[in-house]
Enzyme design. Sequence first.
Site, PDB file in Angstrom:
ATOM      1  N   LYS A  83       0.714  -1.428  -0.255  1.00  0.00           N
ATOM      2  CA  LYS A  83      -0.055   0.012  -0.149  1.00  0.00           C
ATOM      3  C   LYS A  83       0.915   1.405   0.248  1.00  0.00           C
ATOM      4  O   LYS A  83       2.057   1.517   0.627  1.00  0.00           O
ATOM      5  CB  LYS A  83      -0.807  -0.388   1.470  1.00  0.00           C
ATOM      6  CG  LYS A  83      -2.489  -0.406   0.930  1.00  0.00           C
ATOM      7  CD  LYS A  83      -3.026  -0.321   2.406  1.00  0.00           C
ATOM      8  CE  LYS A  83      -4.094   1.100   2.282  1.00  0.00           C
ATOM      9  NZ  LYS A  83      -5.267   0.246   3.516  1.00  0.00           N
TER      10      LYS A  83
HETATM   11  O1  G3P Z   1      -7.504   1.316   6.345  1.00  0.00           O
HETATM   12  C1  G3P Z   1      -7.720   2.604   5.203  1.00  0.00           C
HETATM   13  C2  G3P Z   1      -9.554   2.584   6.063  1.00  0.00           C
HETATM   14  O2  G3P Z   1     -10.751   1.874   5.390  1.00  0.00           O
HETATM   15  C3  G3P Z   1      -9.697   3.367   6.931  1.00  0.00           C
HETATM   16  O3  G3P Z   1     -10.413   3.294   7.295  1.00  0.00           O
HETATM   17  O4  G3P Z   1     -12.720   3.719   8.928  1.00  0.00           O
HETATM   18  O5  G3P Z   1      -9.874   4.852   9.600  1.00  0.00           O
HETATM   19  O6  G3P Z   1     -11.710   5.331   8.337  1.00  0.00           O
HETATM   20  P1  G3P Z   1     -10.991   4.684   8.931  1.00  0.00           P
END
Ligand code: G3P
Length: 217
Positions: A83
């Site tokens: 990533k």
């Molecule tokens: O891993 C990336 C993403 O899914 C993060 O989500 O909930 O931290 O905005 P969030």
Amino acid sequence: MKLWLDTANIDEIREINAWGVLAGVTTNPTLAGKEGVPFEQRLKEIAAEVDGPVCGEVISTERDGMIAEGLKLAEIAPNIVVKAPVTSEGYAAVTELAKRGIKTNMTLCFSPAQAILAAEAGATYISPFLGRVDDIGNDGIDLLNEIVEIYRVQGYTTYVLAASLRSPQHVVDSAKAGADVATLPHSVFKALVKHPLTDIGLKRFLDDWEAYQRALA
Ligand code: G3P
């Protein structure tokens, strides 16, 4: 649409993997930081547990550093996906990693323009963050729809990975929009199962069956 888990917690991964529907895992530095074990060690455990892609994120913000980290991460297991953020350095790193046959996931995508660059760089996946778009008063599903449409019109082969999902409705809307993958936190994965009418209906079936057996006896 494939369902992935967005966690670095091995117990959560094992629990959902037992359902038979888990197709991959995403992690990020925030999720890794909650675990209290070295990141490489945890990625190795996850990659051995899951029969599908497992994403590990680079920390460097410069091309060469990202490439070096990405190559190291990719050595952990054949199903590791590297990533990297949608920055100019990130696009440069992903272009090089793609040339070397390494699978990549470009993260922190908040605009269709960033998604176009990711596809041109040869990223394997692009991750629009729907929930965080909603958090600032815009519509994350609109962003996803735009990216899916652009990729369709252009014939891009980069997979669209709906990320930062906060509810089962986000998952349903991502599927309707044509996302290739949705990555969900453990709580959202669990919530997908739930419907009160299923619980009520199952209880009634079991109660009726018991009454039927009593009547026969
Ligand atoms: O891993 C990336 C993403 O899914 C993060 O989500 O909930 O931290 O905005 P969030």
